[in-house]
Write an enzyme that holds these catalytic residues in place. Structure first.
Site, PDB file in Angstrom:
ATOM      1  N   THR A 179       0.871  -1.184   0.000  1.00  0.00           N
ATOM      2  CA  THR A 179       0.000   0.000   0.000  1.00  0.00           C
ATOM      3  C   THR A 179       0.904   1.229   0.000  1.00  0.00           C
ATOM      4  O   THR A 179       1.645   1.456   0.950  1.00  0.00           O
ATOM      5  CB  THR A 179      -0.893  -0.013   1.257  1.00  0.00           C
ATOM      6  OG1 THR A 179      -1.600  -1.243   1.271  1.00  0.00           O
ATOM      7  CG2 THR A 179      -1.863   1.155   1.265  1.00  0.00           C
ATOM      8  N   CYS A 187      -2.723  -1.908   9.140  1.00  0.00           N
ATOM      9  CA  CYS A 187      -3.197  -1.167   7.966  1.00  0.00           C
ATOM     10  C   CYS A 187      -4.003   0.090   8.287  1.00  0.00           C
ATOM     11  O   CYS A 187      -3.598   1.183   7.913  1.00  0.00           O
ATOM     12  CB  CYS A 187      -3.997  -2.095   7.065  1.00  0.00           C
ATOM     13  SG  CYS A 187      -2.943  -3.335   6.295  1.00  0.00           S
ATOM     14  N   ARG A 214       0.463  -5.314  15.879  1.00  0.00           N
ATOM     15  CA  ARG A 214       0.777  -3.941  15.477  1.00  0.00           C
ATOM     16  C   ARG A 214      -0.442  -3.045  15.722  1.00  0.00           C
ATOM     17  O   ARG A 214      -1.543  -3.368  15.302  1.00  0.00           O
ATOM     18  CB  ARG A 214       1.201  -3.915  13.997  1.00  0.00           C
ATOM     19  CG  ARG A 214       2.556  -4.569  13.782  1.00  0.00           C
ATOM     20  CD  ARG A 214       2.975  -4.586  12.323  1.00  0.00           C
ATOM     21  NE  ARG A 214       2.326  -5.619  11.551  1.00  0.00           N
ATOM     22  CZ  ARG A 214       2.597  -5.878  10.265  1.00  0.00           C
ATOM     23  NH1 ARG A 214       3.498  -5.163   9.622  1.00  0.00           N
ATOM     24  NH2 ARG A 214       1.974  -6.845   9.623  1.00  0.00           N
ATOM     25  N   ALA A 223     -19.357  -2.446  17.666  1.00  0.00           N
ATOM     26  CA  ALA A 223     -18.758  -1.466  18.579  1.00  0.00           C
ATOM     27  C   ALA A 223     -17.747  -2.182  19.469  1.00  0.00           C
ATOM     28  O   ALA A 223     -17.907  -3.348  19.791  1.00  0.00           O
ATOM     29  CB  ALA A 223     -19.850  -0.813  19.412  1.00  0.00           C
ATOM     30  N   GLY A 271      -7.344  -1.398  14.930  1.00  0.00           N
ATOM     31  CA  GLY A 271      -5.882  -1.349  15.061  1.00  0.00           C
ATOM     32  C   GLY A 271      -5.299  -2.088  13.883  1.00  0.00           C
ATOM     33  O   GLY A 271      -5.870  -2.080  12.808  1.00  0.00           O
ATOM     34  N   GLU A 275      -3.491  -4.889  -2.498  1.00  0.00           N
ATOM     35  CA  GLU A 275      -3.955  -6.117  -1.859  1.00  0.00           C
ATOM     36  C   GLU A 275      -5.032  -5.786  -0.834  1.00  0.00           C
ATOM     37  O   GLU A 275      -4.899  -4.835  -0.089  1.00  0.00           O
ATOM     38  CB  GLU A 275      -2.746  -6.796  -1.183  1.00  0.00           C
ATOM     39  CG  GLU A 275      -3.070  -8.086  -0.491  1.00  0.00           C
ATOM     40  CD  GLU A 275      -3.858  -9.032  -1.405  1.00  0.00           C
ATOM     41  OE1 GLU A 275      -3.384  -9.339  -2.498  1.00  0.00           O
ATOM     42  OE2 GLU A 275      -4.975  -9.428  -1.009  1.00  0.00           O
TER      43      GLU A 275
HETATM   44  N1  LIG Z   1      -1.005  -7.090   6.542  1.00  0.00           N
HETATM   45  C1  LIG Z   1      -2.102  -6.856   5.896  1.00  0.00           C
HETATM   46  O1  LIG Z   1      -3.193  -7.260   6.318  1.00  0.00           O
HETATM   47  C2  LIG Z   1      -2.102  -6.084   4.600  1.00  0.00           C
HETATM   48  C3  LIG Z   1      -3.224  -6.107   3.774  1.00  0.00           C
HETATM   49  C4  LIG Z   1      -3.195  -5.382   2.571  1.00  0.00           C
HETATM   50  C5  LIG Z   1      -2.076  -4.633   2.236  1.00  0.00           C
HETATM   51  N2  LIG Z   1      -1.001  -4.604   3.075  1.00  0.00           N
HETATM   52  C6  LIG Z   1       0.165  -3.817   2.674  1.00  0.00           C
HETATM   53  O2  LIG Z   1       1.147  -4.702   2.139  1.00  0.00           O
HETATM   54  C7  LIG Z   1       2.476  -4.279   2.493  1.00  0.00           C
HETATM   55  C8  LIG Z   1       3.176  -5.370   3.267  1.00  0.00           C
HETATM   56  O3  LIG Z   1       2.476  -5.591   4.474  1.00  0.00           O
HETATM   57  P1  LIG Z   1       2.780  -6.837   5.410  1.00  0.00           P
HETATM   58  O4  LIG Z   1       1.798  -6.796   6.530  1.00  0.00           O
HETATM   59  O5  LIG Z   1       2.895  -8.070   4.590  1.00  0.00           O
HETATM   60  O6  LIG Z   1       4.227  -6.424   5.942  1.00  0.00           O
HETATM   61  P2  LIG Z   1       5.251  -7.302   6.785  1.00  0.00           P
HETATM   62  O7  LIG Z   1       5.975  -6.362   7.659  1.00  0.00           O
HETATM   63  O8  LIG Z   1       4.547  -8.487   7.386  1.00  0.00           O
HETATM   64  O9  LIG Z   1       6.237  -7.880   5.669  1.00  0.00           O
HETATM   65  C9  LIG Z   1       7.118  -7.118   4.928  1.00  0.00           C
HETATM   66  C10 LIG Z   1       8.366  -7.980   4.667  1.00  0.00           C
HETATM   67  O10 LIG Z   1       9.215  -7.325   3.749  1.00  0.00           O
HETATM   68  C11 LIG Z   1      10.559  -7.642   4.085  1.00  0.00           C
HETATM   69  N3  LIG Z   1      11.441  -6.686   3.414  1.00  0.00           N
HETATM   70  C12 LIG Z   1      11.649  -5.370   3.673  1.00  0.00           C
HETATM   71  N4  LIG Z   1      12.536  -4.853   2.801  1.00  0.00           N
HETATM   72  C13 LIG Z   1      12.874  -5.860   1.959  1.00  0.00           C
HETATM   73  C14 LIG Z   1      13.752  -5.954   0.826  1.00  0.00           C
HETATM   74  N5  LIG Z   1      14.438  -4.895   0.395  1.00  0.00           N
HETATM   75  N6  LIG Z   1      13.882  -7.140   0.218  1.00  0.00           N
HETATM   76  C15 LIG Z   1      13.207  -8.215   0.639  1.00  0.00           C
HETATM   77  N7  LIG Z   1      12.353  -8.192   1.698  1.00  0.00           N
HETATM   78  C16 LIG Z   1      12.204  -7.030   2.343  1.00  0.00           C
HETATM   79  C17 LIG Z   1      10.547  -7.567   5.595  1.00  0.00           C
HETATM   80  O11 LIG Z   1      11.642  -8.263   6.161  1.00  0.00           O
HETATM   81  C18 LIG Z   1       9.193  -8.231   5.915  1.00  0.00           C
HETATM   82  O12 LIG Z   1       9.325  -9.638   6.108  1.00  0.00           O
HETATM   83  C19 LIG Z   1       2.271  -2.977   3.276  1.00  0.00           C
HETATM   84  O13 LIG Z   1       2.360  -1.893   2.401  1.00  0.00           O
HETATM   85  C20 LIG Z   1       0.843  -3.092   3.798  1.00  0.00           C
HETATM   86  O14 LIG Z   1       0.253  -1.846   4.031  1.00  0.00           O
HETATM   87  C21 LIG Z   1      -0.984  -5.328   4.227  1.00  0.00           C
END
Ligand SMILES: NC(=O)c1ccc[n+]([C@@H]2O[C@H](COP(=O)([O-])OP(=O)(O)OC[C@H]3O[C@@H](n4cnc5c(N)ncnc54)[C@H](O)[C@@H]3O)[C@@H](O)[C@H]2O)c1
Length: 455
Positions: free
Chosen positions: A121, A283, A350, A275, A280, A156
């Site tokens: 995102t 996201c 988180r 409610a 939290g 996503e």
């Molecule tokens: N968690 C959710 O429910 C969700 C849902 C939709 C969208 N998103 C979005 O997706 C993105 C990822 O979220 P997430 O919850 O999976 O994050 P996360 O923190 O669980 O995972 C991110 C991963 O990226 C790795 N990383 C960072 N820099 C890197 C690099 N240069 N090379 C390789 N790996 C690297 C980190 O070590 C980590 O394991 C965010 O932008 C988030 O907003 C998350």
């Protein structure tokens, strides 16, 4: 197709496992050696129902590595799914996305075509920014014009706890791209999902009446905006019902009845009208902050989103005030908190409302005990310098306590023997921060029951 996914977190890992399941060859990349070590032993580093099981079944089509260059060289599609945390200003930090894009560009091979997909995102305009970053690296390698890289945005929408279901049976797939070629490649990538031609995993049957998901194709900026607008709307919906809940308490109405009564109107819908202690997770907090920051940059204040955040903060404070009032102050009281994950079905803590409440209680010098069925290890890390006693057994947690706070709606908390819990407490106060229990039953069991927006 050959797919490389950069970032193997909640999004990257779930996407990787699902794409492998529908027949693609996937390489997941991460910089965290502990994560990779677990994955190489077929263990999931996150708690996500069904994920580890599915990982075992796709083992011959998925690999894990820290080597971005090697993994992208012969990929058809490369996805960036790294984190985009908040900066102190509220803006989303694109540092990891840019870093990943640079590493990807270093590994691309002359004479090949790639689609680079941004799944993280990201702030509006990031697609353009990534095109520029990749071009710069290719120019520095003397390869400009020799490698075709098309950048597409594919936000996503998965929810933690139901991530696999959301991946296999999405409501929609959004692709933002400037050129039709990359849209076609992504249509091919997702075809088994778009047409539902895969055999469902045995534990995840296709939902009855499930309609084929539309592929929404648009420009990159609109795709980026769709993600933020979706999360901001959902956050506002929860804050709305929480605000109504506060008024329900003042006038003696029951917010659960109100939510049912309004949710049956299809223009409103029943979901996200529970409610509680507020939202939290990784996201909503950061995405609403990022949207507000983008508005600020453009002198366009987003007043509804700002209000949603304010209500959300107040919701935690109100819960602690209720305890203060009922216990005549929480200083020196023993408070047991049931639930640490930001919602049930995940070990993600988180921005968990539960952790905010714990911090507020500690500030007021209460003694805090805490329990969660799966998130204790993550909570221990998040609260590492705080004086919190982690207890494996909810009955032990209640023993001698002055109050319990039910902070996460884990179904197992519904099964607790309330009589047994109340009996050993010093004062049997129960703040049901998720309106999970039946107030009459809880009172019957001996509790002084406090709900959210109901008597
Ligand atoms: N968690 C959710 O429910 C969700 C849902 C939709 C969208 N998103 C979005 O997706 C993105 C990822 O979220 P997430 O919850 O999976 O994050 P996360 O923190 O669980 O995972 C991110 C991963 O990226 C790795 N990383 C960072 N820099 C890197 C690099 N240069 N090379 C390789 N790996 C690297 C980190 O070590 C980590 O394991 C965010 O932008 C988030 O907003 C998350």
């Amino acid at each position: 197709m050959k797919v490389a996914i950069i970032g193997t977190g909640y999004v990257g890992l779930t996407t990787g496992v699902c794409l492998a399941y529908i027949g693609h060859l996937v390489t997941c990349v991460d910089i965290d050696p502990a994560k990779l070590e677990l994955l190489q032993r077929r263990k999931s580093p996150i708690h996500e129902p069904g994920l580890e099981e599915l990982l075992g079944t796709v083992w011959n089509r998925i690999g894990f590595t820290s080597d971005t260059s090697a993994s992208v060289a012969d990929a058809d599609v490369i996805m960036i799914a790294v984190g985009t945390p908040s900066k102190p200003t509220g803006q989303a930090d694109n540092r990891y996305v840019e870093e990943a894009a640079r590493e990807v560009a270093q590994g691309l091979q002359p004479g090949r075509n790639y689609v680079l997909v941004i799944k993280s995102t990201v702030p509006i305009g990031t697609n353009r920014r990534v095109v520029h970053v990749v071009d710069q690296v290719l120019a520095s390698r003397g390869l400009k014009g020799e490698i075709m890289v098309r950048v597409a945005s594919n936000p996503e929408f998965l929810s933690e706890g139901t991530a696999l279901r959301n991946m296999f049976y999405p409501d929609r797939i959004v692709v933002g791209a400037e050129d039709p070629g990359s849209v076609e490649i992504l249509r091919r990538l997702y075809r088994p999902i778009l047409e539902q031609t895969f055999d469902p995993p045995p534990f995840l049957p296709r939902p009855e009446g499930y309609d084929l998901p539309p592929l929404i194709t648009t420009d990159p900026v609109s795709a980026e905006m769709i993600k933020y607008a979706a999360n901001a709307f959902l956050a506002m919906k929860i804050s709305f019902i929480n605000e109504i809940a506060g008024l329900c308490e003042k006038v003696g109405a029951d917010v659960t009845e109100v939510a049912r009564g309004i949710g049956l109107d299809p223009r409103i819908g029943p979901r996200f009208l529970e409610a509680g202690l507020g939202w939290g997770g990784s996201c909503f907090p950061k995405d609403t902050a990022a949207l507000i920051a983008m508005g600020r940059e453009l002198s366009y204040p987003l007043r509804l989103v700002e209000a949603a955040r304010e209500v959300n903060t107040l919701q935690r404070e109100r819960a602690v005030e209720k305890l203060q009032e009922t216990l005549k102050g929480v200083r020196g009281r023993v408070i047991g908190v049931l639930g640490l994950a930001f919602k049930p079905g995940t070990d993600d803590v988180r921005e968990s409302p539960s952790l905010d409440i714990i911090r507020l209680l500690l500030e007021r010098e209460a003694h805090v005990r805490a329990h969660d069925p799966v998130a204790m290890a993550n909570a221990r890390k998040a609260l590492r310098n705080a004086e919190v006693e982690f207890i494996e057994d909810p009955y032990e947690l209640a023993n001698g306590a002055d109050a319990l706070v039910l902070a996460t709606a884990w179904p197992e908390y519904r099964q607790l023997d309330l009589r047994k819990l109340a009996k050993t407490m010093r004062t049997p106060v129960l703040l049901d921060g998720r309106n999970l229990l039946d107030p009459a039953e809880a009172r019957e069991a001996g509790f002084i029951y406090l709900g959210v927006g109901r008597q």
